[in-house]
Enzyme design. Structure first.
Site, PDB file in Angstrom:
ATOM      1  N   GLY A 158      12.420  -0.118   6.912  1.00  0.00           N
ATOM      2  CA  GLY A 158      13.558   0.788   6.788  1.00  0.00           C
ATOM      3  C   GLY A 158      14.656   0.522   7.809  1.00  0.00           C
ATOM      4  N   SER A 173       7.774 -10.748   7.916  1.00  0.00           N
ATOM      5  CA  SER A 173       7.242 -10.638   6.554  1.00  0.00           C
ATOM      6  C   SER A 173       7.985  -9.483   5.891  1.00  0.00           C
ATOM      7  CB  SER A 173       5.728 -10.377   6.578  1.00  0.00           C
ATOM      8  OG  SER A 173       5.257 -10.131   5.267  1.00  0.00           O
ATOM      9  N   ARG A 203      12.569  -5.385   2.319  1.00  0.00           N
ATOM     10  CA  ARG A 203      13.957  -4.916   2.226  1.00  0.00           C
ATOM     11  C   ARG A 203      14.925  -5.723   3.088  1.00  0.00           C
ATOM     12  NH1 ARG A 203      12.118   1.122   3.276  1.00  0.00           N
ATOM     13  NH2 ARG A 203      10.413  -0.088   4.156  1.00  0.00           N
ATOM     14  N   GLU A 245      -1.923  -5.115   7.449  1.00  0.00           N
ATOM     15  CA  GLU A 245      -0.636  -4.421   7.629  1.00  0.00           C
ATOM     16  C   GLU A 245      -0.811  -2.944   7.961  1.00  0.00           C
ATOM     17  OE1 GLU A 245       2.108  -4.770   4.309  1.00  0.00           O
ATOM     18  OE2 GLU A 245       3.529  -3.407   5.223  1.00  0.00           O
ATOM     19  N   ARG A 265      14.150   0.801  -6.223  1.00  0.00           N
ATOM     20  CA  ARG A 265      15.152  -0.059  -5.557  1.00  0.00           C
ATOM     21  C   ARG A 265      16.223  -0.513  -6.557  1.00  0.00           C
ATOM     22  NH1 ARG A 265      12.541   0.943  -1.412  1.00  0.00           N
ATOM     23  NH2 ARG A 265      10.860  -0.264  -0.449  1.00  0.00           N
ATOM     24  N   LYS A 310       0.519  -7.866  10.324  1.00  0.00           N
ATOM     25  CA  LYS A 310       1.862  -7.453   9.873  1.00  0.00           C
ATOM     26  C   LYS A 310       2.111  -6.019  10.334  1.00  0.00           C
ATOM     27  CE  LYS A 310       4.642  -6.821   5.690  1.00  0.00           C
ATOM     28  NZ  LYS A 310       4.988  -7.353   4.382  1.00  0.00           N
TER      29      LYS A 310
HETATM   30  C1  5MM Z   1       7.261  -4.610  -0.845  1.00  0.00           C
HETATM   31  O1  5MM Z   1       6.880  -3.325  -0.428  1.00  0.00           O
HETATM   32  C2  5MM Z   1       5.508  -3.178  -0.071  1.00  0.00           C
HETATM   33  C3  5MM Z   1       5.006  -1.840  -0.496  1.00  0.00           C
HETATM   34  O2  5MM Z   1       4.904  -1.850  -1.819  1.00  0.00           O
HETATM   35  P1  5MM Z   1       4.477  -0.513  -2.607  1.00  0.00           P
HETATM   36  O3  5MM Z   1       4.722   0.647  -1.722  1.00  0.00           O
HETATM   37  O4  5MM Z   1       5.349  -0.546  -3.785  1.00  0.00           O
HETATM   38  O5  5MM Z   1       3.035  -0.690  -2.937  1.00  0.00           O
HETATM   39  C4  5MM Z   1       5.313  -3.134   1.447  1.00  0.00           C
HETATM   40  O6  5MM Z   1       3.962  -3.217   1.782  1.00  0.00           O
HETATM   41  C5  5MM Z   1       6.056  -4.218   2.104  1.00  0.00           C
HETATM   42  O7  5MM Z   1       5.407  -5.429   1.871  1.00  0.00           O
HETATM   43  C6  5MM Z   1       6.116  -3.994   3.601  1.00  0.00           C
HETATM   44  O8  5MM Z   1       6.233  -2.636   3.924  1.00  0.00           O
HETATM   45  C7  5MM Z   1       7.276  -4.721   4.155  1.00  0.00           C
HETATM   46  O9  5MM Z   1       8.419  -4.234   3.507  1.00  0.00           O
HETATM   47  P2  5MM Z   1       9.651  -3.790   4.368  1.00  0.00           P
HETATM   48  O10 5MM Z   1      10.676  -3.359   3.346  1.00  0.00           O
HETATM   49  O11 5MM Z   1       9.147  -2.678   5.230  1.00  0.00           O
HETATM   50  O12 5MM Z   1      10.057  -5.004   5.152  1.00  0.00           O
END
Ligand code: 5MM
Length: 344
Positions: free
Chosen positions: A264, A290, A293, A178, A34, A220
């Site tokens: 995404g 929660s 991105r 999640e 990122r 989640k």
């Molecule tokens: C912060 O990103 C998390 C995944 O981390 P890694 O792939 O680096 O282990 C991910 O679980 C995140 O918490 C969720 O997908 C929510 O993130 P988005 O960007 O989808 O809201």
């Protein structure tokens, strides 16, 4: 304190109406990706600085109930020398911790994945708790193709999610469960709906078998949405209705709060979809966010690794936090995107 009292105290704060969770638990490879996308160098210090920007944003505790940390951040300190978990608690925000150890190939599947990290989890939870963590997160992923997710992937990931959740609760830690159905691909909204229903059904079946107390979890999930490259784009209302339809069929009312991932979608889409769902009304659970991105994108792109941009980056983060807080109450309008947000 008994574990039930600990779980009750944590969930009552995480499920507060109009508040959500900031996912700031990107693993080092993910945050590096990122950062690189916007030209920021990734080092222990830049990651620390960036996460301090997020967590010390003035006024953000009005909108954010908890922050999911990566292990590196749990062990880092603010520039004032305060450990991050303590700094968060001082502003009324609960620290959480990502405890899964990422994805590995699911043997005998066609390119599907299972999440690892159960080995040694009880010991790690004891350590994380001593450092201030009150809740945890574990992410399972399911990709959509003509033949996936397979029954094997659905069942295996559900089982692992349930085992993780049960271990967390035994330690007085609220588990965020999640299951993420990925947005990658050209599948339609209808196909995503057809996949998400059995995925969630299997997760709740496994949670039941493992005696997980649904009153003390955060779900989640991903939203039900067309794949990123699908030519037929679903409307905001279609996404909201399909998502709620699936959740009502699969998630018991005992679950106090559902906090979506953004997966995404753009920042604006994530907010608009959450708002539309809350506007449908008649929901048995709190419905909030929660996001990683969708909360962080503008903040990171404003900061760009430069000290002179910190105040503006915090304003950008506070704006997304506030708009999502309003969306979690069904009070967001698109016109608010153009307004300046005062937050302190
Ligand atoms: C912060 O990103 C998390 C995944 O981390 P890694 O792939 O680096 O282990 C991910 O679980 C995140 O918490 C969720 O997908 C929510 O993130 P988005 O960007 O989808 O809201």
């Amino acid at each position: 304190m008994s574990t039930i009292i600990e779980l009750e105290s944590t969930i009552s704060k995480l499920a507060a109406r109009g508040k959500g969770i900031l996912a700031a638990d990107e693993s080092t490879p993910t945050i590096t990706k990122r950062f690189q996308a916007v030209g920021i160098e990734s080092s222990e210090e830049t990651r620390r600085t960036y996460r301090e920007i997020l967590m010390t944003t003035p006024g953000c505790s009005q909108y954010i109930a908890g922050v999911i940390l990566y292990e590196e951040t749990l062990n880092q300190k603010t520039s004032q020398g305060i450990p991050f978990p303590e700094a968060l608690k001082n502003t009324g925000i609960l620290p959480g911790i990502k405890v899964d150890k990422g994805l590995v190939h699911l043997a005998n599947s066609l390119d599907e994945q299972v999440t690892q990290g159960l080995d040694g989890l009880p010991e790690r939870l004891t350590e994380y708790k001593s450092k201030g963590a009150c809740f945890a997160k574990w992410r399972a992923v399911y990709s959509i193709s003509d033949t996936t997710p397979s029954k094997l992937a659905i069942k295996t990931n559900a089982e692992v999610l349930a085992r993780y959740a049960a271990i967390c609760q035994e330690h007085g830690i609220v588990p965020i469960v999640e299951p993420e159905v990925l947005i990658d691909g050209d599948h339609t909204l209808a196909r995503c709906e057809a996949v998400t229903e059995p995925v969630l059904h299997a997760v709740f079946n496994a949670l039941y078998r493992h005696k997980v107390k649904l009153e003390y979890i955060v779900l989640k999930p991903s939203m039900v949405i067309n794949g990123k490259t699908c030519p037929q784009k679903a409307s905001i209302r279609e996404v909201a209705e399909a998502t709620i339809r699936v959740l009502k069929r699969t998630v018991p009312g005992a679950v106090p709060t559902i906090n979506f991932l953004s997966g995404g979608q753009t920042s604006e889409q994530s907010t608009a979809h959450l708002n539309a769902m809350n506007q449908l009304g008649n929901l048995p659970w709190n419905l909030s966010f929660s996001y990683a991105r969708a909360l962080q994108d503008y903040c990171m792109k404003t900061w760009l690794g430069q000290a002179k941009n910190i105040a503006a980056a915090q304003t950008a983060f506070a704006k997304r936090a506030k708009l999502n807080s309003l969306a979690a109450q069904g009070k967001y309008t698109e016109a608010m995107e153009k307004e300046e947000v005062s937050h302190a």
